[in-house]
Design an enzyme around this catalytic site. Sequence first.
Site, mmCIF file in Angstrom:
data_model
loop_
_atom_site.group_PDB
_atom_site.id
_atom_site.type_symbol
_atom_site.label_atom_id
_atom_site.label_comp_id
_atom_site.label_asym_id
_atom_site.label_seq_id
_atom_site.Cartn_x
_atom_site.Cartn_y
_atom_site.Cartn_z
ATOM 1 N N CYS A 27 -0.845 -6.924 -1.686
ATOM 2 C CA CYS A 27 -0.943 -6.414 -0.316
ATOM 3 C C CYS A 27 -1.439 -7.528 0.620
ATOM 4 O O CYS A 27 -2.498 -8.110 0.403
ATOM 5 C CB CYS A 27 -1.896 -5.225 -0.288
ATOM 6 S SG CYS A 27 -2.120 -4.567 1.357
ATOM 7 N N CYS A 34 -5.984 -5.719 -3.005
ATOM 8 C CA CYS A 34 -4.937 -5.355 -3.968
ATOM 9 C C CYS A 34 -3.992 -6.558 -4.088
ATOM 10 O O CYS A 34 -3.695 -7.232 -3.095
ATOM 11 C CB CYS A 34 -4.189 -4.110 -3.509
ATOM 12 S SG CYS A 34 -5.299 -2.704 -3.303
ATOM 13 N N CYS A 92 3.256 4.766 10.976
ATOM 14 C CA CYS A 92 2.318 4.254 9.976
ATOM 15 C C CYS A 92 1.243 3.452 10.708
ATOM 16 O O CYS A 92 1.554 2.455 11.364
ATOM 17 C CB CYS A 92 3.106 3.375 9.017
ATOM 18 S SG CYS A 92 2.102 2.531 7.812
ATOM 19 N N GLU A 124 -1.627 -3.691 13.050
ATOM 20 C CA GLU A 124 -0.203 -3.424 13.205
ATOM 21 C C GLU A 124 0.116 -1.977 12.876
ATOM 22 O O GLU A 124 -0.637 -1.302 12.162
ATOM 23 C CB GLU A 124 0.608 -4.379 12.350
ATOM 24 C CG GLU A 124 0.174 -4.414 10.921
ATOM 25 C CD GLU A 124 0.742 -5.613 10.172
ATOM 26 O OE1 GLU A 124 0.673 -6.730 10.706
ATOM 27 O OE2 GLU A 124 1.261 -5.402 9.076
ATOM 28 N N CYS A 137 -8.845 -5.707 5.347
ATOM 29 C CA CYS A 137 -9.184 -4.748 4.289
ATOM 30 C C CYS A 137 -10.090 -5.445 3.282
ATOM 31 O O CYS A 137 -9.987 -6.643 3.067
ATOM 32 C CB CYS A 137 -7.895 -4.279 3.609
ATOM 33 S SG CYS A 137 -8.158 -2.950 2.417
ATOM 34 N N CYS A 155 2.096 -3.985 4.302
ATOM 35 C CA CYS A 155 0.806 -4.095 4.971
ATOM 36 C C CYS A 155 0.399 -5.502 5.388
ATOM 37 O O CYS A 155 0.348 -6.398 4.564
ATOM 38 C CB CYS A 155 -0.274 -3.632 4.020
ATOM 39 S SG CYS A 155 -0.100 -1.946 3.637
HETATM 40 N N1 SAH Z 1 -5.570 1.304 1.628
HETATM 41 C C1 SAH Z 1 -4.657 2.395 1.585
HETATM 42 C C2 SAH Z 1 -3.579 2.374 2.646
HETATM 43 C C3 SAH Z 1 -2.903 1.074 2.962
HETATM 44 S S1 SAH Z 1 -1.693 0.467 1.842
HETATM 45 C C4 SAH Z 1 -4.043 2.512 0.214
HETATM 46 O O1 SAH Z 1 -4.292 1.660 -0.620
HETATM 47 O O2 SAH Z 1 -3.360 3.497 -0.042
HETATM 48 C C5 SAH Z 1 -0.348 1.568 1.945
HETATM 49 C C6 SAH Z 1 0.546 1.513 0.712
HETATM 50 O O3 SAH Z 1 1.391 0.333 0.712
HETATM 51 C C7 SAH Z 1 -0.252 1.466 -0.589
HETATM 52 O O4 SAH Z 1 0.307 2.351 -1.522
HETATM 53 C C8 SAH Z 1 -0.080 0.024 -0.990
HETATM 54 O O5 SAH Z 1 -0.336 -0.146 -2.344
HETATM 55 C C9 SAH Z 1 1.349 -0.252 -0.563
HETATM 56 N N2 SAH Z 1 1.708 -1.669 -0.485
HETATM 57 C C10 SAH Z 1 0.954 -2.691 -0.030
HETATM 58 N N3 SAH Z 1 1.630 -3.849 -0.136
HETATM 59 C C11 SAH Z 1 2.847 -3.544 -0.646
HETATM 60 C C12 SAH Z 1 3.997 -4.320 -0.997
HETATM 61 N N4 SAH Z 1 4.012 -5.650 -0.848
HETATM 62 N N5 SAH Z 1 5.067 -3.664 -1.498
HETATM 63 C C13 SAH Z 1 5.049 -2.322 -1.662
HETATM 64 N N6 SAH Z 1 4.000 -1.549 -1.372
HETATM 65 C C14 SAH Z 1 2.899 -2.147 -0.866
#
Ligand code: SAH
Length: 369
Positions: A128, A125, A114, A101, A121, A342
Amino acid sequence: MSTSLLPPSLPLIHGLTRDQLVEICRELDQPTYRARQIWDWLYHRFAADWSEMKNIPLGLRQALAQRLALASATITHTQSEAGEGTTTKFLIALPDGDWVEEVLIPARGRTTLCISSQVGCKFNCAFCASGQAGFRRNLETGEIVGQVIVAARSLGATPSNLVFMGMGEPLDNYDAVLAAVRIINDAEGLSLGARRITISTCGIIPGIQRLAQEGLQVELSISLHAPDDALRSRLLPVNRKYPLGDLLEACRAYAEQTGRLITFEYTLIQGVNDSPEQAHELACILRPIHARVNLIPLSTVAEFEGRAPTAPVVQAFLNVLERARINATLRISKGGGVDAACGQLRRRMIQTTDDGRQITDRRIQTTDN
Ligand code: SAH
């Protein structure tokens, strides 16, 4: 689940540098200006089909089509917030039938795109949606560039800014991402300035060290989210491999070597990482680094129970950073209404289609792009 759009064996034309395209034209006994014309179709007119390239002789188009695939990504679903100039999320079908996406975010005179670097992935995290859907594969260079092309075609122009904050971890697909950045940056193509391209990482130290050597002016963004190892390891398991002290040292070295400011992303989660003491700790660990902090209230996802703090708590956190003279901004999550965190749209679509149920969300419309 879905059918293949292309024979997967053909290399993607959007994965070639301009020099490589010149070389292919030479192999086909074509003059150099043909490569320039094709490049123009690819990156100024965002061609989706060989038949659009009217000034290229049919025979050459056919010869190219036998060697290279043109449509590397196709928009299958679009989800927009109501009204003009608002966030749009695209679900992109890849040649092998997988999906990623991307999100187009117009704000303050810019259009930020974006994009994704991987299908799924590996890094899991806690909050995420991408990681929780598991890892499938790396995107190829041409698929990464292809995401910019389909968005540009839909927008009618190249987006002004690009962030690798969609699905996946860009520094875990380093070579393909860097090759894509160089193609997107090509002054005779999309010509998107390196300073307008942000690579965001959960903290892959060897990737940060490599990036420092590239001589590129790209923006580096670190997903920090916690000021101490115990909490960071809970939220971002990658912290067990690359702990905070080592990560911050790599960031300090990167900033020193490149002269670039590093952005630290800090997603605020109620009762987890949002106290004034944690803000103070964050200020302490970032003080030695040429840094800026982006505070982002958590975007709610089904896979994680947490929620965003209230506005006064967010403000109090920001105040502590400001008083400590840390350059900090509050980023209001755009696209909450379009599942912009994400992996959310892909995950929901997959659940929906795997179950064989109808897509009932009215905001999701099939496009015939
Ligand atoms: N893997 C990379 C890029 C993808 S995530 C990274 O970790 O930076 C892009 C950003 O969105 C990251 O800072 C991630 O922590 C954040 N993110 C993911 N899920 C989220 C959520 N539910 N709310 C807010 N930020 C989120």
